[in-house]
Scaffold this active site. Sequence first.
Site, short mmCIF file in Angstrom:
data_model
loop_
_atom_site.label_atom_id
_atom_site.label_comp_id
_atom_site.label_asym_id
_atom_site.label_seq_id
_atom_site.Cartn_x
_atom_site.Cartn_y
_atom_site.Cartn_z
N LYS A 1 0.85 -1.19 0.00
CA LYS A 1 0.00 0.00 0.00
C LYS A 1 0.88 1.24 0.00
CE LYS A 1 0.93 1.59 4.26
NZ LYS A 1 1.74 2.76 4.47
N ASP B 1 -2.12 -1.15 9.84
CA ASP B 1 -2.31 -1.23 8.39
C ASP B 1 -2.84 -2.58 7.93
OD1 ASP B 1 -1.27 1.33 8.19
OD2 ASP B 1 0.76 0.65 7.69
O1 C5P Z 1 0.19 -0.53 14.34
P1 C5P Z 1 1.62 -0.82 14.05
O2 C5P Z 1 2.16 -1.92 14.92
O3 C5P Z 1 1.90 -1.05 12.61
O4 C5P Z 1 2.41 0.50 14.43
C1 C5P Z 1 3.81 0.51 14.56
C2 C5P Z 1 4.23 1.74 15.33
O5 C5P Z 1 3.98 2.92 14.53
C3 C5P Z 1 3.46 1.98 16.62
O6 C5P Z 1 4.05 1.28 17.68
C4 C5P Z 1 3.58 3.49 16.78
O7 C5P Z 1 4.85 3.84 17.29
C5 C5P Z 1 3.54 3.98 15.35
N1 C5P Z 1 2.17 4.37 14.94
C6 C5P Z 1 1.61 5.52 15.47
N2 C5P Z 1 0.35 5.89 15.10
C7 C5P Z 1 -0.36 5.16 14.21
C8 C5P Z 1 0.20 3.99 13.64
C9 C5P Z 1 1.48 3.62 14.03
O8 C5P Z 1 2.23 6.21 16.28
N3 C5P Z 1 -1.58 5.55 13.86
#
Ligand code: C5P
Length: 325
Positions: free
Chosen positions: A32, A162
């Site tokens: 994506k 995601d």
């Molecule tokens: O959700 P995911 O594990 O992919 O996110 C990885 C990191 O990216 C999170 O731990 C956070 O630090 C950051 N993140 C964020 N806000 C979001 C998505 C991700 O701060 N909306």
Amino acid sequence: MWSSSHAWLKPTTNPPLRVTCMSPVSVVAPAKLNLSLAVGGPRPDGYHDLATVYHAVSLFDEIIATPGKGLQITVEASSGIDVDSVPLDETNLAAQAALLLAEQTGQDPDVSLHIRKGIPVAGGLAGGSADAAAALLACDALWGVGLGRSELLTLAAQLGSDVPFSVMGGTALGVGRGEHLTPALARGRFEWVFAVAEGGLSTPQVYAECDRLRDGRVLPEPHVSDAMMSALRSGDAVALGQALQNDLQPAACSLRPALLLTMEVGDDAEALGSLVSGSGPTVAFLARDAEHALDIAVSLSASGTCKAVKRAHGAVAGARVAGER
Ligand code: C5P
């Protein structure tokens, strides 16, 4: 190769009778890019509220799931993709997806997951999320679970912000931390060129750099511009190029200033627009058509400002079972 029997996940009651498919199941899931990524301030849970437009493009990871003893992960690269940093233990998002589905359904996580990477690793293209989505679908099919779409999306959201979009595909508006999705009214086919940088960027570090650069400034509610929504509705590539926007771009460029040189090359090749993809460091360029995409790709390759160049189109469907093998 990593293997574990995960005895602690054994169900205490008899699981429902399911028929495990003995033939390997193959699932493909797309990369994506965020056509628009508006980021709010940090939340108490460490995430950031977003308003984003996700767009699935034709770079795919494939997962081949085979019945096994315990959980095993293997990884294979396609051209220009470095898989050295892909974990082969339970920190791999595909492994987490298999373990989560097993736990939720009272199934032993007995599966071998072979990942064929076509999506650059740690590039801001949601390759890990694609693997999680593909593993969910593959194990669902292999174990005969038969989850509905909303159950799949709920499990996907537990695996990462995601991952639900990797299941859904197409073009979609994402809010919350990105996991609440609404399909966007979008038409047309868009041609993209991706400049893959040497080495990845850590998503948490890019968000932290974004907060640092903002220096405590009061921020408006994140929102997607009317110009973006209208460009998608009309399928107008020129308008889309002008509406591309990513609040994480200054942070990615601050951590990796060389990205500015890559972007200049695409601008000189008259890309309709360019932006860092998600948290980077991949840079995406929008082309007028397939021929223009080839011109941009040639300029980027010749410039020596990136490690690899990939062409793709969007929007494409989300994760889907490609068949039994
Ligand atoms: O959700 P995911 O594990 O992919 O996110 C990885 C990191 O990216 C999170 O731990 C956070 O630090 C950051 N993140 C964020 N806000 C979001 C998505 C991700 O701060 N909306």
